[in-house]
Write an enzyme that holds these catalytic residues in place. Structure first.
Site, mmCIF file in Angstrom:
data_model
loop_
_atom_site.group_PDB
_atom_site.id
_atom_site.type_symbol
_atom_site.label_atom_id
_atom_site.label_comp_id
_atom_site.label_asym_id
_atom_site.label_seq_id
_atom_site.Cartn_x
_atom_site.Cartn_y
_atom_site.Cartn_z
ATOM 1 N N PRO A 121 0.794 -1.224 0.000
ATOM 2 C CA PRO A 121 0.000 0.000 0.000
ATOM 3 C C PRO A 121 0.830 1.279 0.000
ATOM 4 C CG PRO A 121 -0.139 -1.126 2.119
ATOM 5 C CD PRO A 121 0.530 -2.073 1.164
ATOM 6 N N ASN A 122 0.335 2.219 -0.770
ATOM 7 C CA ASN A 122 0.864 3.586 -0.865
ATOM 8 C C ASN A 122 2.190 3.687 -1.622
ATOM 9 O OD1 ASN A 122 -1.276 4.846 0.671
ATOM 10 N ND2 ASN A 122 -0.434 3.753 2.427
ATOM 11 N N ASN A 134 8.157 -5.289 -0.867
ATOM 12 C CA ASN A 134 8.024 -4.185 0.094
ATOM 13 C C ASN A 134 6.563 -4.172 0.505
ATOM 14 O OD1 ASN A 134 7.786 -1.877 1.545
ATOM 15 N ND2 ASN A 134 8.930 -0.576 0.114
ATOM 16 N N HIS A 170 4.001 -4.364 9.167
ATOM 17 C CA HIS A 170 3.876 -4.234 10.620
ATOM 18 C C HIS A 170 2.585 -4.835 11.165
ATOM 19 C CE1 HIS A 170 7.065 -1.548 9.487
ATOM 20 N NE2 HIS A 170 6.227 -0.695 8.925
ATOM 21 N N TYR A 189 10.935 8.805 1.488
ATOM 22 C CA TYR A 189 10.863 7.869 0.360
ATOM 23 C C TYR A 189 11.478 8.391 -0.938
ATOM 24 C CZ TYR A 189 7.634 5.832 3.717
ATOM 25 O OH TYR A 189 7.085 5.312 4.860
ATOM 26 N N ASP A 244 2.191 -15.718 6.182
ATOM 27 C CA ASP A 244 1.747 -17.076 5.862
ATOM 28 C C ASP A 244 1.823 -17.341 4.361
ATOM 29 O OD1 ASP A 244 1.316 -17.657 8.504
ATOM 30 O OD2 ASP A 244 -0.863 -17.459 8.429
ATOM 31 N N ALA A 270 2.995 -0.693 4.854
ATOM 32 C CA ALA A 270 2.506 -0.751 6.241
ATOM 33 C C ALA A 270 2.060 -2.151 6.646
ATOM 34 C CB ALA A 270 1.373 0.246 6.426
ATOM 35 N N HIS A 323 12.708 -2.213 2.349
ATOM 36 C CA HIS A 323 12.070 -0.961 2.738
ATOM 37 C C HIS A 323 12.930 0.179 2.229
ATOM 38 C CE1 HIS A 323 9.240 -3.116 5.156
ATOM 39 N NE2 HIS A 323 10.248 -3.823 5.622
ATOM 40 N N ILE A 324 12.275 1.166 1.658
ATOM 41 C CA ILE A 324 12.992 2.316 1.106
ATOM 42 C C ILE A 324 13.614 3.134 2.242
ATOM 43 C CG2 ILE A 324 12.647 4.488 -0.162
ATOM 44 C CD1 ILE A 324 10.291 2.964 -1.625
ATOM 45 N N ARG A 369 4.524 11.018 -1.916
ATOM 46 C CA ARG A 369 4.395 10.840 -0.459
ATOM 47 C C ARG A 369 5.741 11.096 0.236
ATOM 48 N NH1 ARG A 369 4.619 4.400 1.189
ATOM 49 N NH2 ARG A 369 3.984 5.284 3.180
ATOM 50 N N ARG A 406 12.835 4.648 12.819
ATOM 51 C CA ARG A 406 11.567 5.391 12.834
ATOM 52 C C ARG A 406 10.680 4.981 14.025
ATOM 53 N NH1 ARG A 406 9.120 5.343 6.982
ATOM 54 N NH2 ARG A 406 7.853 6.994 7.938
ATOM 55 N N ARG A 459 6.910 0.711 13.714
ATOM 56 C CA ARG A 459 7.574 0.198 12.500
ATOM 57 C C ARG A 459 8.678 -0.805 12.827
ATOM 58 N NH1 ARG A 459 5.416 3.658 8.453
ATOM 59 N NH2 ARG A 459 5.024 5.683 9.376
ATOM 60 N N GLU A 487 12.911 -8.997 1.789
ATOM 61 C CA GLU A 487 12.085 -7.878 2.266
ATOM 62 C C GLU A 487 12.871 -6.587 2.044
ATOM 63 O OE1 GLU A 487 11.912 -7.904 6.530
ATOM 64 O OE2 GLU A 487 10.412 -6.310 6.652
HETATM 65 C C1 DQA Z 1 8.064 1.271 3.960
HETATM 66 C C2 DQA Z 1 8.108 1.507 5.474
HETATM 67 C C3 DQA Z 1 6.761 1.240 6.091
HETATM 68 O O1 DQA Z 1 6.818 1.459 7.491
HETATM 69 C C4 DQA Z 1 5.718 2.165 5.503
HETATM 70 O O2 DQA Z 1 4.455 1.891 6.048
HETATM 71 C C5 DQA Z 1 5.702 2.130 4.016
HETATM 72 C C6 DQA Z 1 6.960 2.077 3.296
HETATM 73 C C7 DQA Z 1 9.401 1.651 3.290
HETATM 74 O O3 DQA Z 1 9.560 1.312 2.116
HETATM 75 O O4 DQA Z 1 10.249 2.297 3.902
HETATM 76 O O5 DQA Z 1 4.645 2.233 3.394
HETATM 77 O O6 DQA Z 1 7.850 -0.105 3.729
#
Ligand code: DQA
Length: 149
Positions: free
Chosen positions: A9-10, A74, A80, A22, A87, A77, A100-101, A17, A107, A111, A98
């Site tokens: 998401p996002n 990635n 978390h 990011y 699963d 959210a 994360h940017i 954003r 943070r 998180r 995994e």
């Molecule tokens: C994220 C970190 C997450 O905590 C956050 O909710 C994101 C992006 C990152 O790429 O740093 O949406 O996964």
């Protein structure tokens, strides 16, 4: 080799954003970077982004049924919160990285939990969008080592 590169998401809002966390690269530029990188390395990349948890579960399962060699994810959210994504990755047994940017470890407290991490061979954080390329390289190195052994 075929990799599924899955974003939660996002992440379609990249470039818009919170650029302090990011960066300024948008999602389509990120896709171009990943495609170019994979093309150079002879990796087939299947890119996917969704804001919906169940759709992400479906895509992880698809990676298994479509014969992917590994996954870069990635989960945004859902990192978390989501036992369903954990699963799903476990159910495929596919090597998964995994990414994360942002540097999630520096943070907010919420998180600091990653449900998916225990099913992943590696976690990359805080390298910006370049972290995806690093994740792809680590996944292919892991798979090459497995083939050699
Ligand atoms: C994220 C970190 C997450 O905590 C956050 O909710 C994101 C992006 C990152 O790429 O740093 O949406 O996964």
């Amino acid at each position: 080799m075929k990799f599924y590169i899955i974003n939660g998401p996002n992440l379609n809002m990249l470039g818009i954003r919170e650029p302090g966390h990011y960066g300024k690269t948008d999602y389509s530029e990120l896709c171009n970077m990943i495609n170019e990188h994979c093309e150079k390395k002879g990796i087939e990349a299947v890119l996917y982004q969704s804001n919906h948890e169940g759709d992400l579960v479906d895509k992880i399962q698809e990676a298994y049924f479509m014969g992917a060699d590994g996954i870069v994810i990635n989960p945004g959210a859902y990192t978390h919160t989501s036992i369903a994504l954990l699963d799903a990755v476990k159910s495929t047994s596919l090597p998964t990285v995994e990414i994360h940017i942002s540097a999630v470890e520096t943070r907010e407290a919420f998180r600091q939990i990653s449900y998916i991490r225990e099913a992943c061979i590696k976690t990359i954080t805080g390298e910006g969008v370049m972290g995806y390329l690093h994740a792809i390289d680590d996944l292919s190195a892991y798979l090459r080592k497995e083939i050699d052994e």
